[in-house]
Every structure is written in structure tokens, then in C-alpha cells.
Enzyme design. Structure first.
Site, short mmCIF file in Angstrom:
data_model
loop_
_atom_site.label_atom_id
_atom_site.label_comp_id
_atom_site.label_asym_id
_atom_site.label_seq_id
_atom_site.Cartn_x
_atom_site.Cartn_y
_atom_site.Cartn_z
N ARG A 156 0.71 -0.04 10.61
CA ARG A 156 -0.18 0.87 9.86
C ARG A 156 0.25 2.32 10.11
O ARG A 156 1.36 2.57 10.58
CB ARG A 156 -1.67 0.63 10.19
CG ARG A 156 -2.11 -0.84 10.18
CD ARG A 156 -1.77 -1.56 8.89
NE ARG A 156 -2.33 -2.94 8.88
CZ ARG A 156 -1.88 -3.91 8.13
NH1 ARG A 156 -0.86 -3.71 7.31
NH2 ARG A 156 -2.42 -5.11 8.16
N HIS B 211 8.82 -11.52 0.93
CA HIS B 211 7.51 -12.19 0.99
C HIS B 211 7.57 -13.24 -0.11
O HIS B 211 7.39 -12.94 -1.29
CB HIS B 211 6.36 -11.21 0.76
CG HIS B 211 5.02 -11.86 0.93
ND1 HIS B 211 4.16 -11.59 1.96
CD2 HIS B 211 4.41 -12.84 0.20
CE1 HIS B 211 3.09 -12.35 1.86
NE2 HIS B 211 3.21 -13.12 0.80
N ASP C 196 4.58 -10.87 12.42
CA ASP C 196 3.69 -10.53 11.30
C ASP C 196 2.33 -10.08 11.83
O ASP C 196 1.31 -10.26 11.17
CB ASP C 196 3.54 -11.70 10.32
CG ASP C 196 2.89 -11.27 9.01
OD1 ASP C 196 2.92 -10.07 8.69
OD2 ASP C 196 2.33 -12.15 8.32
C1 NCD Z 1 0.05 -8.50 6.00
C2 NCD Z 1 -0.68 -7.16 6.10
O1 NCD Z 1 -1.90 -7.16 6.39
O2 NCD Z 1 -0.05 -6.11 5.93
N1 NCD Z 1 -0.93 -9.55 5.91
C3 NCD Z 1 -0.71 -10.87 6.14
O3 NCD Z 1 -1.62 -11.65 5.90
N2 NCD Z 1 0.41 -11.32 6.64
C4 NCD Z 1 1.00 -8.47 4.85
C5 NCD Z 1 1.97 -9.62 4.80
O4 NCD Z 1 2.91 -9.68 5.58
O5 NCD Z 1 1.79 -10.48 3.93
ZN ZN Z 2 3.76 -9.17 7.17
#
Ligand code: NCD
Ligand code: ZN
Length: 343
Positions: free
Chosen positions: A18, A137, A247
Site C-alpha cells: 500500500r 494475475h 501476496d
Molecule cells: C490483492 C490486493 O488486495 O491488493 N488481493 C488479493 O486478494 N490477493 C490483489 C491481488 O493480488 O489479487
Molecule cells: Zn497480490
């Protein structure tokens, strides 16, 4: 004697930190265990140029705890407007290591993602030419495709074509969740996958059976047990095509515990502890170092780390929540004690 394992310091090849004040909450967790991380570019304002990536990197470095030598490895977010020149600039930039393809609408902050994968051909061609890896993705967004089938559908509809048309392009199928993804990676050269702790530990029952558990909701969504088993087999196989990518995706607790909750599991507080648990359970602790510390840098053509970390078999519990700006962040699998601790 307490069991312990010492391995080369690992890297996280898929991470969300973030931006803004959130960095003061997120960066330290990852810097505590990992030497480097591939930083996902899906900010509210996506990172679409090398210049934006460099500025974001500076903000991450500013949030590092004193004395940390953690290195953020930046990525570009591909949109319909991505140009050949954007790719050239990225490939020349010493801080940019890949570009990420989000199908528009597939996940958090993906509204600016790609709507026409075929139209991306000139950009992918330049990536192949300039040796910039493509991170994917891999989920279709068609409303008529079942959410549990979206990864396989993306492979069939798009990824096979990209693989065929750009044979030298290095591709990472991010956060692989299915047997089909494992098969695709195994069958193709220059193709790898990252595997997350949540997809190695949990199946869709952990999300939906006996009550809905929003902190286990992420995208791609948890799948049935046969798929989890295929991922575990790939992770512990010693095949260098499969490596660590958490992730870890922080969302404030109230935005996940909501009528329409956000997708993403926050695992950075205990990522290595969670992976170690998986490998130990499978009797494969000897395969943990390759997966965590060797295969990622080898694929990205970066040196392996020199420092070491030690994990001790020692139970501890994560707090109910960490502070996250003025809100809270609920750690993944908070309800069960962790079996390993970072020394
Ligand atoms: C990720 C995010 O919140 O940025 N969320 C997720 O469920 N993995 C985005 C992503 O990698 O798909
Ligand atoms: Zn991700």
C-alpha cells in the site's frame, strides 16, 4: 532440544505494501523476515511508469526501520495505454524488475487493468525483447464464468496464446491456485509460479464451511482440497519453477468484515512461520530453502542472498489485530497459534 532450521535469508516475490501512512504499518513486517520483495503496483493510483515506481520506492525506503537493508523491487502496472516506450524506460531502470498484467476488474485496484489482452501484443513483444518478466494475475473477469473456474479459464483463453506468441518472455503465474496452473507451469519453459501461504494451508471450506470467514477471502479464491494438494506437491517438489510469493495484502479489518468485504489476506506478520509449517507437515523441511531463497532470485536473474535466518519450533500467537493507520489489521490465521517463530 528445540528444533530449528537455518536457511539463506528469503525474498518475497509478490507483496502488497500500500502507500502513504499504511507504509509505516506494513514495511517493517516484511523487512523483518525478507531481504527483498517484488512490490505490487496496484495502488489507488497505479504505478504505470518507471518514474512513478522510483518515487514509490523512495516512500517505501522512508518507512523502513532504522538499520534495515531491505530492498523493494519495483514493478509496472500494465494498462490499455501502456506503451513500448514505458517498457523501454522500465527495463532501463535499475529499480524496476517486472510488469504486472491485471485483467480489468479482477481484483483490488484493478479498474485500470487491461481490457483487451490481445491488444497488448506490442508491449509484450518489447518486454520479451528487453527481458522484462511478465507477472500475471491469471483470472478472467467474465460474469458468466464461475469464480472457482476463472484461473483455468484465463490460462485457456489468454495465457496459452501469450506463451505461444512470446516464447522467450519470462512469465510468472502469480498466486497459483489450481492443478491446471501447476500443469501449465510445468509444461512450459520460462514459466514459473508464486505460491501463497493461504493457498498452501487452506481450502475453500476454510472460507465457507460453518460460517463465512472474511479474513480467509482473497483472490484468486481458495479452491477445493485437490487443488491445495497439487500446490503443496509443487511447493515441496524442489522444482525451481515454484517459489515463494506471499501476496500479503493488507485491508483494514472493517473493510473485510463487511457486507461486501475486500479480497486479500495479511500474512506478512508471520509469512515464513506459515510456510515452514507447511513444509514441516510434509516432511520436506529440506526443500524450504530452495523454495524460499534460491528459485526466486534464480528466475529473476538476481544474486542469492548471503545472510541467514533461523526459525525455531516454538508456538506463539499473533495479536487479534495490529494497528493500521487509525484502523486495525487482522492477521491471517489469527485464531490458531503459529508453530514456528523467527529467531
Ligand atoms: C490483492 C490486493 O488486495 O491488493 N488481493 C488479493 O486478494 N490477493 C490483489 C491481488 O493480488 O489479487
Ligand atoms: Zn497480490
Amino acid at each position: 532440544m528445540t528444533a530449528e532450521i537455518t536457511i539463506t535469508k528469503p525474498d518475497d516475490w509478490h507483496l502488497h505494501l500500500r502507500d502513504g501512512d499504511a507504509l509505516n504499518a506494513t514495511v517493517a513486517f516484511t523487512a523483518r523476515q525478507f531481504q527483498r520483495a517484488i512490490i505490487m503496483p496496484n495502488l489507488a493510483q497505479p504505478i504505470t511508469s518507471a518514474e512513478l515506481a522510483t518515487a514509490y520506492r523512495d516512500r517505501i525506503l522512508d518507512a523502513l526501520p532504522a538499520g534495515s537493508n531491505f530492498q523493494p523491487l519495483m514493478t509496472l502496472y500494465l494498462t490499455n495505454n501502456a506503451s513500448i516506450e514505458d517498457i523501454r524506460q522500465a527495463a532501463l531502470n535499475e529499480h524496476v524488475f517486472a510488469a504486472k498484467l491485471y485483467p480489468a476488474g479482477a481484483t483490488t485496484n484493478s479498474t485500470n487493468g487491461v481490457t483487451d489482452v490481445a491488444a497488448l501484443a506490442p508491449v509484450l513483444d518489447e518486454m520479451q525483447r528487453s527481458n522484462l518478466p511478465l507477472l500475471v494475475h491469471a483470472e478472467v473477469t467474465d460474469a458468466n464464468i464461475d469464480i472457482f473456474d476463472r484461473e483455468q479459464a484465463f490460462i485457456d483463453k489468454y495465457l496459452l496464446n501469450i506463451r505461444r506468441d512470446f516464447p522467450e518472455l519470462r512469465i510468472v503465474l502469480e498466486h497459483a491456485t489450481t492443478q491446471q496452473a501447476v500443469d501449465f507451469v510445468m509444461a512450459n519453459d520460462h514459466t514459473a509460479a508464486t505460491l501463497t501461504p493461504q493457498h498452501l494451508l487452506f481450502n475453500r471450506n476454510d472460507l465457507l464451511a460453518g460460517g463465512i470467514r472474511p479474513h480467509n477471502y482473497c483472490l484468486p479464491i481458495l479452491k477445493r482440497e485437490t487443488h491445495r494438494l497439487a500446490l503443496v506437491k509443487a511447493a515441496i517438489s524442489g522444482n525451481p519453477k515454484f517459489f515463494l510469493g506471499t501476496d500479503s495484502a493488507p485491508h483494514a479489518t472493517n473493510t473485510k468484515e463487511s457486507a461486501c468485504g475486500c479480497a486479500g489476506c495479511f500474512t506478512a506478520h508471520a509469512a515464513m512461520e506459515l510456510y515452514t509449517e507447511v513444509f514441516e507437515r510434509e516432511g520436506a523441511l529440506d526443500k524450504l530453502e530452495g523454495f524460499s531463497s534460491f528459485f526466486g532470485p534464480d528466475f529473476y536473474r538476481l544474486p542469492r542472498n548471503e545472510q541467514k535466518i533461523t526459525l525455531v519450533k516454538e508456538s506463539w500467537s499473533a495479536p487479534d489485530a495490529y494497528s493500521f493507520n487509525s484502523q486495525t489489521l487482522t492477521p491471517f490465521r489469527q485464531e490458531t497459534p503459529l508453530l514456528w517463530a523467527l529467531k
